[in-house]
Design a protein around this motif. Sequence first.
Motif, PDB file in Angstrom:
ATOM      1  N   LEU A  33       0.831  -1.218   0.000  1.00 12.58           N
ATOM      2  CA  LEU A  33       0.000   0.000   0.000  1.00 12.58           C
ATOM      3  C   LEU A  33       0.864   1.265   0.000  1.00 12.58           C
ATOM      4  N   ALA A  55      -3.652  -0.780   8.881  1.00 12.20           N
ATOM      5  CA  ALA A  55      -3.274  -1.603  10.033  1.00 12.20           C
ATOM      6  C   ALA A  55      -3.950  -2.977   9.997  1.00 12.20           C
ATOM      7  N   GLY A  56      -4.492  -3.369   8.844  1.00 15.83           N
ATOM      8  CA  GLY A  56      -5.099  -4.700   8.731  1.00 15.83           C
ATOM      9  C   GLY A  56      -6.394  -4.842   9.484  1.00 15.83           C
ATOM     10  N   LYS A  57      -7.087  -3.747   9.746  1.00 14.13           N
ATOM     11  CA  LYS A  57      -8.291  -3.855  10.574  1.00 14.13           C
ATOM     12  C   LYS A  57      -9.570  -3.339   9.923  1.00 14.13           C
ATOM     13  N   CYS A  58      -9.458  -2.524   8.855  1.00 17.57           N
ATOM     14  CA  CYS A  58     -10.702  -1.992   8.272  1.00 17.57           C
ATOM     15  C   CYS A  58     -11.212  -2.859   7.125  1.00 17.57           C
ATOM     16  N   GLY A  59     -10.343  -3.683   6.557  1.00 19.11           N
ATOM     17  CA  GLY A  59     -10.748  -4.584   5.471  1.00 19.11           C
ATOM     18  C   GLY A  59     -10.966  -3.888   4.142  1.00 19.11           C
ATOM     19  N   LEU A  71      -4.440  -8.327   1.657  1.00 20.84           N
ATOM     20  CA  LEU A  71      -4.552  -6.924   2.074  1.00 20.84           C
ATOM     21  C   LEU A  71      -3.266  -6.213   1.641  1.00 20.84           C
TER      22      LEU A  71
HETATM   23 FE1  FES Z   1      -7.386  -1.149   6.498  1.00 19.72          FE
HETATM   24 FE2  FES Z   1      -5.656  -2.355   4.828  1.00 19.72          FE
HETATM   25  S1  FES Z   1      -6.110  -0.235   4.969  1.00 19.72           S
HETATM   26  S2  FES Z   1      -7.063  -3.278   6.200  1.00 19.72           S
END
Ligand code: FES
Length: 248
Positions: A33, A55-59, A71
């Motif tokens: 990203l 941060a791997g939390k919003c999907g 992701l």
């Molecule tokens: Fe939120 Fe990747 S920006 S999961």
Amino acid sequence: MTYDARFRVWRGDATGGDLQDFTVQVNEGEVVLDIIHRLQATQAGDLAVRWNCKAGKCGSCSAEINGRPRLMCMTRMGTFGEDETVTVTPLRTFPVIRDLVTDVSYNYDKAAQIPAFTPRARDGDGNHRMQQVDVERSQEFRKCIECYLCQDTCHVIRDHEGNKAAFAGPRFLIRLAELDMHPLDVVDRRAAAQDEFGLGYCNITKCCSEVCPEGIHLTDNGIIPLKERVVDRRYDPLTWLGSVIRRR
Ligand code: FES
Ligand code: SF4
Ligand code: F3S
């Protein structure tokens, strides 16, 4: 340590598009990203990408990287060799809106169709009680960040667009499993799981579990137990007798 990486990114919209090649700077510790953001900032200002938390939390930042659903914010550039071309494409199972952004409303529609949690009456003292083991069982499924990587991966809809109407996909099969295993819930969703949400289409390939960034064991802990519960219901003599009487 800094190097220049070769990136190949799909650009286009619903009418069509193509892969475009870029050379972008990479710094130590960066994730895919970061590189997409640098590309936006330096070479492709109108590149469409969906993200939010990094941060791997919003999907939100789901995409296919070298063909694998991942992701972007959790995929380190160190995963790839410095001389390797990194190809980033939108989720293949959903219609493209623009560049890396897809229309995932299929998933929202399926979510809305699932009968909501319906708890039994509270105990006499006003509390709801459940065993710790039941809390832990459903907690695994509650970790879902709705990235839809499992939905993107499942061949039932990835390779057969026509199945979308009849198949809810792994994310929603585990939602059904979670609710069906919930000790306080009073709705029996087993018939609907089979007849309305397409549980029988799943042939347990487990690809959904392999791509889940939350490490949810969708197949072993959700879908297979749900299949077993459906079979139990179907072959339970009392349930069978009840359905025969109801049909008369
Ligand atoms: Fe939120 Fe990747 S920006 S999961
Ligand atoms: Fe994503 Fe896993 Fe939830 Fe599927 S179950 S939507 S892969 S977090
Ligand atoms: Fe699809 Fe997962 Fe079943 S990938 S076929 S829902 S095990």
